[in-house]
Design a protein around this motif. Structure first.
Motif, PDB file in Angstrom:
ATOM      1  N   GLN A   4       4.527  14.429  -4.790  1.00 48.89           N
ATOM      2  CA  GLN A   4       4.614  13.686  -6.039  1.00 48.89           C
ATOM      3  C   GLN A   4       3.326  13.850  -6.816  1.00 48.89           C
ATOM      4  O   GLN A   4       2.255  14.022  -6.248  1.00 48.89           O
ATOM      5  CB  GLN A   4       4.870  12.208  -5.769  1.00 48.89           C
ATOM      6  CG  GLN A   4       6.259  11.944  -5.247  1.00 48.89           C
ATOM      7  CD  GLN A   4       6.496  10.460  -5.056  1.00 48.89           C
ATOM      8  OE1 GLN A   4       5.674   9.774  -4.453  1.00 48.89           O
ATOM      9  NE2 GLN A   4       7.598   9.970  -5.556  1.00 48.89           N
ATOM     10  N   ASN A   5       3.454  13.797  -8.127  1.00 46.49           N
ATOM     11  CA  ASN A   5       2.304  13.874  -9.009  1.00 46.49           C
ATOM     12  C   ASN A   5       1.952  12.461  -9.467  1.00 46.49           C
ATOM     13  O   ASN A   5       2.581  11.918 -10.350  1.00 46.49           O
ATOM     14  CB  ASN A   5       2.647  14.752 -10.217  1.00 46.49           C
ATOM     15  CG  ASN A   5       1.573  15.756 -10.493  1.00 46.49           C
ATOM     16  OD1 ASN A   5       0.553  15.776  -9.833  1.00 46.49           O
ATOM     17  ND2 ASN A   5       1.804  16.588 -11.482  1.00 46.49           N
ATOM     18  N   PHE A   6       0.957  11.858  -8.841  1.00 43.28           N
ATOM     19  CA  PHE A   6       0.554  10.495  -9.189  1.00 43.28           C
ATOM     20  C   PHE A   6      -0.493  10.536 -10.289  1.00 43.28           C
ATOM     21  O   PHE A   6      -1.339  11.417 -10.320  1.00 43.28           O
ATOM     22  CB  PHE A   6      -0.023   9.780  -7.962  1.00 43.28           C
ATOM     23  CG  PHE A   6       0.961   9.585  -6.858  1.00 43.28           C
ATOM     24  CD1 PHE A   6       1.946   8.621  -6.950  1.00 43.28           C
ATOM     25  CD2 PHE A   6       0.901  10.362  -5.714  1.00 43.28           C
ATOM     26  CE1 PHE A   6       2.857   8.430  -5.927  1.00 43.28           C
ATOM     27  CE2 PHE A   6       1.808  10.180  -4.682  1.00 43.28           C
ATOM     28  CZ  PHE A   6       2.790   9.214  -4.788  1.00 43.28           C
ATOM     29  N   GLN A   7      -0.404   9.564 -11.194  1.00 47.92           N
ATOM     30  CA  GLN A   7      -1.390   9.410 -12.263  1.00 47.92           C
ATOM     31  C   GLN A   7      -1.840   7.960 -12.291  1.00 47.92           C
ATOM     32  O   GLN A   7      -1.076   7.055 -11.954  1.00 47.92           O
ATOM     33  CB  GLN A   7      -0.779   9.788 -13.613  1.00 47.92           C
ATOM     34  CG  GLN A   7      -0.396  11.240 -13.712  1.00 47.92           C
ATOM     35  CD  GLN A   7       0.173  11.587 -15.089  1.00 47.92           C
ATOM     36  OE1 GLN A   7       0.296  10.743 -15.950  1.00 47.92           O
ATOM     37  NE2 GLN A   7       0.518  12.849 -15.271  1.00 47.92           N
ATOM     38  N   GLN A  27      -1.998   5.016  -5.211  1.00 48.17           N
ATOM     39  CA  GLN A  27      -0.547   5.179  -5.279  1.00 48.17           C
ATOM     40  C   GLN A  27      -0.053   6.086  -4.155  1.00 48.17           C
ATOM     41  O   GLN A  27       0.969   5.813  -3.515  1.00 48.17           O
ATOM     42  CB  GLN A  27      -0.137   5.769  -6.621  1.00 48.17           C
ATOM     43  CG  GLN A  27      -0.325   4.822  -7.787  1.00 48.17           C
ATOM     44  CD  GLN A  27      -0.053   5.507  -9.097  1.00 48.17           C
ATOM     45  OE1 GLN A  27       0.999   6.103  -9.272  1.00 48.17           O
ATOM     46  NE2 GLN A  27      -0.997   5.435 -10.021  1.00 48.17           N
ATOM     47  N   GLU A  28      -0.790   7.155  -3.908  1.00 50.86           N
ATOM     48  CA  GLU A  28      -0.409   8.078  -2.835  1.00 50.86           C
ATOM     49  C   GLU A  28      -0.462   7.363  -1.477  1.00 50.86           C
ATOM     50  O   GLU A  28       0.445   7.496  -0.653  1.00 50.86           O
ATOM     51  CB  GLU A  28      -1.333   9.288  -2.841  1.00 50.86           C
ATOM     52  CG  GLU A  28      -0.931  10.344  -1.848  1.00 50.86           C
ATOM     53  CD  GLU A  28      -1.785  11.598  -1.943  1.00 50.86           C
ATOM     54  OE1 GLU A  28      -1.495  12.535  -1.187  1.00 50.86           O
ATOM     55  OE2 GLU A  28      -2.735  11.649  -2.756  1.00 50.86           O
ATOM     56  N   PHE A  29      -1.518   6.590  -1.246  1.00 44.79           N
ATOM     57  CA  PHE A  29      -1.657   5.831  -0.006  1.00 44.79           C
ATOM     58  C   PHE A  29      -0.496   4.844   0.150  1.00 44.79           C
ATOM     59  O   PHE A  29       0.129   4.773   1.214  1.00 44.79           O
ATOM     60  CB  PHE A  29      -2.997   5.087   0.003  1.00 44.79           C
ATOM     61  CG  PHE A  29      -3.150   4.155   1.168  1.00 44.79           C
ATOM     62  CD1 PHE A  29      -3.511   4.648   2.420  1.00 44.79           C
ATOM     63  CD2 PHE A  29      -2.949   2.791   1.018  1.00 44.79           C
ATOM     64  CE1 PHE A  29      -3.654   3.781   3.501  1.00 44.79           C
ATOM     65  CE2 PHE A  29      -3.084   1.930   2.089  1.00 44.79           C
ATOM     66  CZ  PHE A  29      -3.440   2.426   3.333  1.00 44.79           C
ATOM     67  N   TYR A  30      -0.212   4.079  -0.905  1.00 41.80           N
ATOM     68  CA  TYR A  30       0.877   3.099  -0.860  1.00 41.80           C
ATOM     69  C   TYR A  30       2.205   3.793  -0.576  1.00 41.80           C
ATOM     70  O   TYR A  30       3.016   3.299   0.213  1.00 41.80           O
ATOM     71  CB  TYR A  30       0.964   2.328  -2.184  1.00 41.80           C
ATOM     72  CG  TYR A  30       0.039   1.132  -2.290  1.00 41.80           C
ATOM     73  CD1 TYR A  30      -1.338   1.263  -2.141  1.00 41.80           C
ATOM     74  CD2 TYR A  30       0.539  -0.128  -2.574  1.00 41.80           C
ATOM     75  CE1 TYR A  30      -2.183   0.174  -2.254  1.00 41.80           C
ATOM     76  CE2 TYR A  30      -0.302  -1.226  -2.680  1.00 41.80           C
ATOM     77  CZ  TYR A  30      -1.659  -1.075  -2.519  1.00 41.80           C
ATOM     78  OH  TYR A  30      -2.490  -2.159  -2.619  1.00 41.80           O
ATOM     79  N   ALA A  31       2.447   4.939  -1.212  1.00 47.33           N
ATOM     80  CA  ALA A  31       3.697   5.673  -1.014  1.00 47.33           C
ATOM     81  C   ALA A  31       3.825   6.143   0.438  1.00 47.33           C
ATOM     82  O   ALA A  31       4.901   6.030   1.034  1.00 47.33           O
ATOM     83  CB  ALA A  31       3.770   6.852  -1.970  1.00 47.33           C
ATOM     84  N   LYS A  32       2.744   6.655   1.007  1.00 41.63           N
ATOM     85  CA  LYS A  32       2.775   7.126   2.389  1.00 41.63           C
ATOM     86  C   LYS A  32       3.065   5.996   3.362  1.00 41.63           C
ATOM     87  O   LYS A  32       3.724   6.195   4.380  1.00 41.63           O
ATOM     88  CB  LYS A  32       1.446   7.786   2.759  1.00 41.63           C
ATOM     89  CG  LYS A  32       1.279   9.162   2.181  1.00 41.63           C
ATOM     90  CD  LYS A  32      -0.043   9.773   2.598  1.00 41.63           C
ATOM     91  CE  LYS A  32      -0.216  11.145   1.976  1.00 41.63           C
ATOM     92  NZ  LYS A  32      -1.516  11.732   2.325  1.00 41.63           N
ATOM     93  N   LYS A  33       2.565   4.803   3.069  1.00 40.07           N
ATOM     94  CA  LYS A  33       2.775   3.642   3.931  1.00 40.07           C
ATOM     95  C   LYS A  33       4.102   2.936   3.654  1.00 40.07           C
ATOM     96  O   LYS A  33       4.497   2.050   4.404  1.00 40.07           O
ATOM     97  CB  LYS A  33       1.631   2.630   3.762  1.00 40.07           C
ATOM     98  CG  LYS A  33       0.278   3.135   4.192  1.00 40.07           C
ATOM     99  CD  LYS A  33       0.219   3.240   5.688  1.00 40.07           C
ATOM    100  CE  LYS A  33      -1.181   3.613   6.141  1.00 40.07           C
ATOM    101  NZ  LYS A  33      -1.295   3.624   7.591  1.00 40.07           N
ATOM    102  N   GLY A  34       4.748   3.292   2.537  1.00 42.32           N
ATOM    103  CA  GLY A  34       6.006   2.646   2.178  1.00 42.32           C
ATOM    104  C   GLY A  34       5.820   1.315   1.476  1.00 42.32           C
ATOM    105  O   GLY A  34       6.729   0.499   1.425  1.00 42.32           O
ATOM    106  N   TYR A  35       4.621   1.072   0.930  1.00 41.50           N
ATOM    107  CA  TYR A  35       4.316  -0.174   0.234  1.00 41.50           C
ATOM    108  C   TYR A  35       4.763  -0.084  -1.224  1.00 41.50           C
ATOM    109  O   TYR A  35       4.768   0.988  -1.817  1.00 41.50           O
ATOM    110  CB  TYR A  35       2.816  -0.467   0.235  1.00 41.50           C
ATOM    111  CG  TYR A  35       2.167  -0.600   1.597  1.00 41.50           C
ATOM    112  CD1 TYR A  35       2.880  -0.989   2.713  1.00 41.50           C
ATOM    113  CD2 TYR A  35       0.815  -0.345   1.744  1.00 41.50           C
ATOM    114  CE1 TYR A  35       2.265  -1.115   3.948  1.00 41.50           C
ATOM    115  CE2 TYR A  35       0.191  -0.474   2.981  1.00 41.50           C
ATOM    116  CZ  TYR A  35       0.926  -0.859   4.074  1.00 41.50           C
ATOM    117  OH  TYR A  35       0.308  -0.983   5.280  1.00 41.50           O
TER     118      TYR A  35
END
Length: 64
Positions: A4-7, A27-35
């Protein structure tokens, strides 16, 4: 898995109304953790966490 391209995003705190930045890295961290995205600014999150810790009572010495 696709990349994903996070901004950076500006979000508004539900508690105090302040605008805070939700960085692409976060955002990348939250996405990886499912938050989901944060609803509170860092200051309100810290204040809420401190209040929750105060309500737990902390360590109590055991008496025999």
């Amino acid at each position: 898995m696709y990349e994903q391209n996070f901004q950076n995003q500006e979000l508004q705190c539900v508690e105090c109304g302040a605008i805070f930045e939700f960085s692409a890295e976060d955002q990348e961290f939250y996405a990886k953790k499912g938050y989901s995205a944060p609803k509170r600014c860092p200051q309100c999150r810290a204040r809420r966490k401190a209040q929750q810790n105060d309500n737990r009572g902390g360590y109590r010495e055991r008496r025999y």
